[in-house]
Motif scaffolding. Sequence first.
Motif, PDB file in Angstrom:
ATOM      1  N   ARG A  31     -15.088  17.407 -16.519  1.00  0.00           N
ATOM      2  CA  ARG A  31     -13.991  18.158 -15.935  1.00  0.00           C
ATOM      3  C   ARG A  31     -13.224  17.497 -14.735  1.00  0.00           C
ATOM      4  O   ARG A  31     -12.112  17.952 -14.370  1.00  0.00           O
ATOM      5  N   ARG A  32     -13.931  16.318 -14.083  1.00  0.00           N
ATOM      6  CA  ARG A  32     -13.360  15.740 -13.223  1.00  0.00           C
ATOM      7  C   ARG A  32     -11.912  15.080 -13.776  1.00  0.00           C
ATOM      8  O   ARG A  32     -11.010  14.515 -13.121  1.00  0.00           O
ATOM      9  N   MET A  33     -11.868  14.944 -15.059  1.00  0.00           N
ATOM     10  CA  MET A  33     -10.656  14.376 -15.799  1.00  0.00           C
ATOM     11  C   MET A  33      -9.298  15.115 -15.547  1.00  0.00           C
ATOM     12  O   MET A  33      -8.326  14.817 -15.573  1.00  0.00           O
ATOM     13  N   LEU A  34      -9.452  16.414 -15.133  1.00  0.00           N
ATOM     14  CA  LEU A  34      -8.419  17.607 -14.993  1.00  0.00           C
ATOM     15  C   LEU A  34      -7.621  17.107 -14.022  1.00  0.00           C
ATOM     16  O   LEU A  34      -6.491  17.162 -13.938  1.00  0.00           O
ATOM     17  N   GLU A  35      -8.340  16.502 -12.816  1.00  0.00           N
ATOM     18  CA  GLU A  35      -7.495  16.034 -11.662  1.00  0.00           C
ATOM     19  C   GLU A  35      -6.640  14.902 -12.144  1.00  0.00           C
ATOM     20  O   GLU A  35      -5.327  14.809 -11.353  1.00  0.00           O
ATOM     21  N   ALA A  36      -6.550  14.039 -13.007  1.00  0.00           N
ATOM     22  CA  ALA A  36      -5.755  12.997 -13.258  1.00  0.00           C
ATOM     23  C   ALA A  36      -4.665  13.152 -14.663  1.00  0.00           C
ATOM     24  O   ALA A  36      -4.080  12.632 -14.753  1.00  0.00           O
ATOM     25  N   LEU A  37      -5.274  14.217 -15.334  1.00  0.00           N
ATOM     26  CA  LEU A  37      -4.377  14.669 -16.431  1.00  0.00           C
ATOM     27  C   LEU A  37      -3.290  15.532 -16.343  1.00  0.00           C
ATOM     28  O   LEU A  37      -3.404  16.616 -15.455  1.00  0.00           O
ATOM     29  N   ILE A  38      -2.081  15.399 -16.853  1.00  0.00           N
ATOM     30  CA  ILE A  38      -0.987  16.203 -16.933  1.00  0.00           C
ATOM     31  C   ILE A  38      -0.468  16.571 -18.277  1.00  0.00           C
ATOM     32  O   ILE A  38      -0.809  15.649 -19.087  1.00  0.00           O
ATOM     33  N   CYS A  39       0.416  17.409 -18.505  1.00  0.00           N
ATOM     34  CA  CYS A  39       0.956  17.483 -19.785  1.00  0.00           C
ATOM     35  C   CYS A  39       2.013  16.595 -19.886  1.00  0.00           C
ATOM     36  O   CYS A  39       2.787  16.486 -19.316  1.00  0.00           O
ATOM     37  N   PRO A  40       1.854  15.966 -21.070  1.00  0.00           N
ATOM     38  CA  PRO A  40       2.944  14.872 -21.572  1.00  0.00           C
ATOM     39  C   PRO A  40       4.134  15.378 -21.815  1.00  0.00           C
ATOM     40  O   PRO A  40       5.277  14.802 -21.554  1.00  0.00           O
ATOM     41  N   ASN A  53       5.744  18.045 -20.001  1.00  0.00           N
ATOM     42  CA  ASN A  53       6.388  18.641 -18.818  1.00  0.00           C
ATOM     43  C   ASN A  53       5.699  18.036 -17.681  1.00  0.00           C
ATOM     44  O   ASN A  53       6.202  18.564 -16.410  1.00  0.00           O
ATOM     45  N   GLN A  54       4.771  17.331 -17.595  1.00  0.00           N
ATOM     46  CA  GLN A  54       4.102  16.738 -16.569  1.00  0.00           C
ATOM     47  C   GLN A  54       3.648  18.095 -15.403  1.00  0.00           C
ATOM     48  O   GLN A  54       3.463  17.805 -14.375  1.00  0.00           O
ATOM     49  N   GLU A 110     -10.140  22.869 -25.256  1.00  0.00           N
ATOM     50  CA  GLU A 110      -8.795  22.439 -25.122  1.00  0.00           C
ATOM     51  C   GLU A 110      -8.454  22.480 -23.790  1.00  0.00           C
ATOM     52  O   GLU A 110      -9.040  23.046 -22.894  1.00  0.00           O
ATOM     53  N   LEU A 111      -7.462  21.550 -23.681  1.00  0.00           N
ATOM     54  CA  LEU A 111      -6.545  21.517 -22.354  1.00  0.00           C
ATOM     55  C   LEU A 111      -5.116  22.235 -22.533  1.00  0.00           C
ATOM     56  O   LEU A 111      -4.724  22.085 -23.388  1.00  0.00           O
ATOM     57  N   VAL A 112      -4.975  23.437 -21.624  1.00  0.00           N
ATOM     58  CA  VAL A 112      -4.109  24.428 -21.872  1.00  0.00           C
ATOM     59  C   VAL A 112      -2.898  23.968 -20.792  1.00  0.00           C
ATOM     60  O   VAL A 112      -3.191  23.825 -19.579  1.00  0.00           O
ATOM     61  N   SER A 113      -1.659  23.898 -21.213  1.00  0.00           N
ATOM     62  CA  SER A 113      -0.507  23.873 -20.655  1.00  0.00           C
ATOM     63  C   SER A 113       0.087  25.033 -20.852  1.00  0.00           C
ATOM     64  O   SER A 113       1.032  25.284 -21.729  1.00  0.00           O
TER      65      SER A 113
END
Length: 63
Positions: free
Chosen positions: A10-19, A21-22, A33-36
């Motif tokens: 879950r610490r990866m969430l801090e670094a990841l953004i939606c490709p 729309n950022q 899943e990671l949801v945008s």
Amino acid sequence: MTDTVVPFDRRMLEALICPRNQTTLSYDAEKQELVSKAAGLAYPIRNGIPVMLIDEARKLDDD
């Protein structure tokens, strides 16, 4: 050979953004899943690794 599921860190969430729309992502542990919500996309997590490719994402209205 065992079917071991590698957990998502879950610490990866801090670094990841939606490709697309950022924007920030949320983690759906049940669906892996990671949801945008802003983009209306859900990116799959496979073997603990998020697949951050728009072509691999599921549209949220497909639920």
